[in-house]
Enzyme design. Structure first.
Site, mmCIF file in Angstrom:
data_model
loop_
_atom_site.group_PDB
_atom_site.id
_atom_site.type_symbol
_atom_site.label_atom_id
_atom_site.label_comp_id
_atom_site.label_asym_id
_atom_site.label_seq_id
_atom_site.Cartn_x
_atom_site.Cartn_y
_atom_site.Cartn_z
ATOM 1 N N LYS A 230 21.247 41.368 45.787
ATOM 2 C CA LYS A 230 21.579 42.678 45.229
ATOM 3 C C LYS A 230 20.621 43.759 45.703
ATOM 4 O O LYS A 230 21.020 44.893 45.927
ATOM 5 C CB LYS A 230 21.556 42.628 43.686
ATOM 6 N N LYS B 205 33.351 42.231 41.400
ATOM 7 C CA LYS B 205 33.795 43.568 41.000
ATOM 8 C C LYS B 205 33.056 44.651 41.770
ATOM 9 O O LYS B 205 33.463 45.804 41.765
ATOM 10 C CB LYS B 205 33.677 43.769 39.491
ATOM 11 N N LYS C 1 31.877 35.588 47.579
ATOM 12 C CA LYS C 1 32.373 35.520 46.205
ATOM 13 C C LYS C 1 33.276 36.717 45.889
ATOM 14 O O LYS C 1 32.970 37.845 46.307
ATOM 15 C CB LYS C 1 31.143 35.531 45.277
HETATM 16 P P1 AMP Z 1 29.456 38.945 36.115
HETATM 17 O O1 AMP Z 1 30.749 39.632 36.385
HETATM 18 O O2 AMP Z 1 28.601 38.863 37.344
HETATM 19 O O3 AMP Z 1 28.763 39.416 34.903
HETATM 20 O O4 AMP Z 1 29.859 37.423 35.831
HETATM 21 C C1 AMP Z 1 30.285 36.985 34.551
HETATM 22 C C2 AMP Z 1 30.722 35.553 34.599
HETATM 23 O O5 AMP Z 1 31.826 35.393 35.493
HETATM 24 C C3 AMP Z 1 29.634 34.584 35.090
HETATM 25 O O6 AMP Z 1 29.752 33.358 34.381
HETATM 26 C C4 AMP Z 1 29.987 34.385 36.524
HETATM 27 O O7 AMP Z 1 29.516 33.155 37.030
HETATM 28 C C5 AMP Z 1 31.508 34.417 36.487
HETATM 29 N N1 AMP Z 1 32.043 34.866 37.767
HETATM 30 C C6 AMP Z 1 31.920 36.104 38.320
HETATM 31 N N2 AMP Z 1 32.521 36.146 39.524
HETATM 32 C C7 AMP Z 1 33.035 34.901 39.740
HETATM 33 C C8 AMP Z 1 33.777 34.304 40.807
HETATM 34 N N3 AMP Z 1 34.109 34.988 41.900
HETATM 35 N N4 AMP Z 1 34.149 33.001 40.671
HETATM 36 C C9 AMP Z 1 33.826 32.305 39.559
HETATM 37 N N5 AMP Z 1 33.136 32.806 38.530
HETATM 38 C C10 AMP Z 1 32.735 34.089 38.609
#
Ligand code: AMP
Ligand code: TRP
Length: 354
Positions: free
Chosen positions: A128, A214, A211
């Site tokens: 990041k 968002k 990955k």
């Molecule tokens: P975040 O959006 O980074 O706060 O992620 C929130 C949750 O969603 C965490 O448990 C991440 O591991 C999961 N997550 C986010 N992006 C992915 C993805 N592309 N595939 C699987 N899990 C995801």
């Protein structure tokens, strides 16, 4: 898949009652990656009857710049996304992090437990912050300590997350172990990551080695929970793939990240294994598979986005739900924080301060 994690639960968390904690950042909208990697599994845990605490981690979101009004909107919309996906605020505790002060307070203590070297190893910070690490906020660097505080403020024992969070959970375990050792107590549980299912790492639709996120500048790289049927169909139609038909066996997906990703997404949406999907579609081309996947995604996601829209029409109700969840969360976290402060050696003499 994490059978070994479950098997090793007993010693480290034996004296603690099973409690699930997880969080999602309300920075921008929720993606199919969040849904399959996290939300869908949050709902399963709730429906298994385990105590579940789910948090919109707004304090994490501000480790990079957030427009205040957009952040407020995204927090409410994410709450709507949780509820629309099946989180029942009567059975799960659902709240936003900043309404429970224990998270930030415990994070400070963990800033004094964790070591610089531990945080320097965190790959998410390196990704990041990129080349501009000197310009990154101190919060972005210290973020894993806040995440550890989120979890340990509830003495949570199990944390369902996507694959990308594994390293942060290892740090959470290290913090718990060091705290317990330093103070000669058995106070914090050594948590178990729960990384299960076919979609622990949903990849970008434009690049099967990255990955789905968002924060990707290309909206075509992801499915948003708020996308309409046309957008979902178009994104899957244009998803990058190779020219070969789908293989006849799961092993045939090796070296084909885009094909594997679409098969995994199908499997996770349909509650089937990748092998079952291959058994049905093996030998067929993407001209057949992509429309089938798009139809399935629309069928599963449309009710969620419709319900999100309905819920967002009454923001006051969402705020009420988050406020009530925060009260319940605070009732668990505050006494744990108080005990922690006692252990560390703080004088606590304010009568009303639990
Ligand atoms: P975040 O959006 O980074 O706060 O992620 C929130 C949750 O969603 C965490 O448990 C991440 O591991 C999961 N997550 C986010 N992006 C992915 C993805 N592309 N595939 C699987 N899990 C995801
Ligand atoms: N760091 C997680 C992410 O970016 C979000 C998060 C914050 C979290 N606190 C947490 C996840 C506690 C699980 C438990 O995805």
């Amino acid at each position: 898949m994490n059978e070994s994690a479950t098997a090793s639960t007993a010693p480290a968390t034996a004296r603690f009652r099973q409690r699930i904690f997880s969080g999602i950042q309300p920075s921008g909208g929720l993606t199919l990656g969040n849904y399959l990697g996290a939300l869908k599994r949050f709902v399963e845990k709730q429906d298994e009857g385990i105590e579940t605490v789910y948090c919109l981690v707004d304090l994490h979101a501000i480790t990079v710049w957030q427009d205040p009004e957009k952040l407020r909107h995204a927090t409410r919309e994410a709450a709507a996304g949780f509820i629309a996906s099946g989180i029942d605020p009567a059975r799960s505790i659902l709240f936003n992090q900043s309404q429970v002060a224990a998270h930030a307070e415990l994070a400070w203590i963990f800033n004094c437990v964790a070591r610089m070297g531990w945080l320097r190893r965190m790959t998410q910070f390196k990704d990041k912050a990129g080349k501009n690490a000197e310009e990154a906020s101190v919060g972005l660097f210290a973020y894993p300590n806040l995440m550890a505080a989120d979890i340990l403020a509830y003495h949570a024992t199990h944390v369902p997350v996507g694959e990308d969070q594994k390293q942060h959970l290892e740090l959470t375990r290290d913090i718990a172990i060091k705290f317990n050792n330093d103070f000669g107590v058995d106070f914090f549980p050594v948590v178990e990551p729960v990384i299960e299912g076919a979609a622990t790492r949903v990849m970008s639709l434009r690049d099967g080695t990255r990955k789905m996120s968002k924060s990707d500048p290309s909206d075509m790289s992801r499915i948003n929970l708020t996308d309409d049927a046309d957008a979902i169909a178009q994104k899957f139609r244009k998803a990058r793939t190779d020219p070969e038909p789908l293989p006849e066996t799961v092993e045939g997906l090796d070296g084909r990240p885009e094909a594997r990703n679409l098969v995994n997404i199908y499997a996770a949406l349909a509650d089937r294994t990748p092998a079952a999907v291959i058994a049905e579609f093996g030998g067929k081309g993407f001209g057949v598979f992509k429309p089938a996947l798009a139809d399935l995604a629309v069928e599963k996601l449309r009710p969620i986005s419709a319900e999100m829209t309905r819920l967002m029409a009454d923001v006051a109700e969402i705020d009420r739900i988050l406020g009530a969840g925060a009260e319940r969360a605070d009732a668990i976290a505050r006494p744990i924080l108080a005990d922690c402060l006692d252990i560390v050696g703080m004088v606590r003499s304010r009568p009303a301060h639990g």
